[in-house]
Design an enzyme around this catalytic site. Structure first.
Site, mmCIF file in Angstrom:
data_model
loop_
_atom_site.group_PDB
_atom_site.id
_atom_site.type_symbol
_atom_site.label_atom_id
_atom_site.label_comp_id
_atom_site.label_asym_id
_atom_site.label_seq_id
_atom_site.Cartn_x
_atom_site.Cartn_y
_atom_site.Cartn_z
ATOM 1 N N TYR A 141 17.700 2.559 0.110
ATOM 2 C CA TYR A 141 18.230 3.214 1.310
ATOM 3 C C TYR A 141 19.708 3.568 1.153
ATOM 4 C CZ TYR A 141 14.431 2.731 4.709
ATOM 5 O OH TYR A 141 13.268 2.874 5.423
ATOM 6 N N LYS A 191 8.014 -5.987 -6.537
ATOM 7 C CA LYS A 191 7.154 -5.252 -7.471
ATOM 8 C C LYS A 191 7.668 -5.566 -8.875
ATOM 9 C CE LYS A 191 3.826 -2.328 -8.356
ATOM 10 N NZ LYS A 191 2.412 -2.664 -8.138
ATOM 11 N N ASP A 223 1.977 -4.406 -3.242
ATOM 12 C CA ASP A 223 0.652 -3.819 -2.996
ATOM 13 C C ASP A 223 -0.342 -4.890 -2.551
ATOM 14 O OD1 ASP A 223 0.917 -4.877 -5.554
ATOM 15 O OD2 ASP A 223 -0.253 -3.332 -6.561
ATOM 16 N N ASP A 247 10.468 -2.016 5.323
ATOM 17 C CA ASP A 247 10.221 -0.932 6.279
ATOM 18 C C ASP A 247 8.719 -0.686 6.387
ATOM 19 O OD1 ASP A 247 10.802 1.339 7.952
ATOM 20 O OD2 ASP A 247 10.339 2.608 6.218
ATOM 21 N N ASP A 251 5.782 -2.063 9.602
ATOM 22 C CA ASP A 251 4.914 -1.210 10.423
ATOM 23 C C ASP A 251 3.464 -1.669 10.319
ATOM 24 O OD1 ASP A 251 7.085 0.411 11.146
ATOM 25 O OD2 ASP A 251 5.922 2.256 10.920
#
Ligand code: IPM
Ligand code: MG
Length: 355
Positions: A141, A191, A223, A247, A251
């Site tokens: 970001y 990851k 994942d 982020d 959600d």
């Protein structure tokens, strides 16, 4: 002792949901004598239209001087073609950076009254009680980026992900401390099978873990974590992860609870902290008085707890939300046959009356 709160409604439904949360805070003030003082500031597309910038210097300065910030939402299609550095989203990113809001706490707890609203089977959704601790001022970001360049005759763009050891240490400590006050389990998400930043992340989290022997640590690839949130969400206590993964996963975790409109967040800084629902500005329903204000109201409860340290008032607001739901009040996003369909304002009144 008086407390100053800066309210930033922002864009879209931001106005309606922050008005609702302020009404509930005022009810808590009346009951617990908190001496709250509210001032209002512009940010987002609304600020861009007025001043040509999504985050006026005055807004940032007011936030720095406040005891806490209550934030609505920013963004809307009418600003889609604004230059990237002036997009409404730059307001929230600028506030995070400007106030040093390094950690975003996103608790997901399924209200008993809402188990049936989860897209998951009730037996999977029941008992979900987790918190995502998202790093908020680093990673991709805030890395260097290039919107467009020519390379061997083709156009490309790039964004750079980087994390430093102190940045990871700081967020890892907060995650372990958060777990100590909960069920004592941290899942660190990365990851590391592909990304160098993730390998540094994992190594650093492990080093910090040595100081928190009472907390159990596990690592998951992002994942796999996304999948586990859908198949067995109740296994999680504290999930700690970087900015981008946080982020996305927050959600996903939010919707497990039935509606993204329910999920609050606290962005913790060294001085001032900021509280906002995790949903966006929902321009499609803005101005209709139908938005679900509960995510913002629950964010206000977090504000009472973490910034003003008035635990009792925070508990009272959370209990009032639970009671309003148990009494059948629902905004349209959560409405079902047999419940009472209410406006944003009526939901705020129902909660305020139960504080
Ligand atoms: C969030 C939002 C923001 C983010 C946007 C509005 C920049 O999606 O708070 O999760 O990506 O962090
Ligand atoms: Mg998001």
């Amino acid at each position: 002792m008086s407390h100053s709160i800066v309210v930033i409604p922002g864009d879209g439904i931001g106005q309606e949901i922050t008005t609702a949360a302020v009404q509930v805070l005022q009810a808590a003030d009346a009951k617990f004598g908190l001496d709250l003082h509210f001032t209002y500031q512009d940010a987002g597309g609304t600020a861009y239209d007025k001043y040509g910038t999504p985050l006026p210097e005055e807004t940032l300065a007011a936030c720095r001087a406040a005891d806490a910030v209550l934030f609505g939402a920013v963004g809307g299609n009418q600003w889609d073609n604004v230059e990237p550095s002036l997009r409404p989203e730059k307001a929230i990113l600028g506030l995070r950076k400007g106030l040093g809001l390094y950690a975003n706490l996103r608790p997901v707890k399924i209200e008993p009254a809402l188990v049936d609203y989860s897209p998951l089977k009730p037996e999977l959704a029941r008992g979900v009680d987790l918190v995502i601790v998202r790093e908020l001022v680093g990673g991709i970001y805030f890395g260097e980026r290039c919107e467009s360049e020519q390379h061997d005759g083709v156009e490309r763009a790039w964004d750079l992900e980087n994390y430093s050891v102190p940045e990871v240490e700081r967020i890892a400590k907060l995650a372990f401390q958060t777990a100590q006050l909960r069920r004592g389990r941290v899942t660190s998400v990365d990851k590391a099978n592909v990304l160098a930043t993730s390998r540094l992340w994992r190594r650093t989290v492990e080093q910090v873990h040595a100081q928190y022997a009472d907390v159990e640590l596990q690592h998951l690839y992002v994942d796999n974590c996304a999948m586990q949130l859908a198949v067995r969400p109740a296994q999680f206590d504290v999930i700690v992860t970087g900015n981008l993964f946080g982020d996305i996963l927050s959600d996903e975790a939010a919707v497990v609870g039935g509606s993204i409109g329910m999920l609050p967040s606290a962005s913790i800084g060294a001085q001032t902290s900021l509280y906002e629902p995790i949903h966006g500005s929902a321009p499609d329903i803005a101005g209709q008085g139908i938005a679900n204000p509960l995510g913002t109201i629950l964010s206000a409860a977090m504000l009472l707890r973490y910034s003003l340290h008035v635990e009792q008032a925070a508990d009272a607001v959370e209990a009032a939300v639970r009671q309003a739901l148990a009494d059948g009040y629902r905004t349209v996003d959560l409405w079902r046959e047999g419940c009472q369909k209410v406006s944003t304002e009526a939901m705020a009144e129902a909660v305020a009356a139960r504080v």
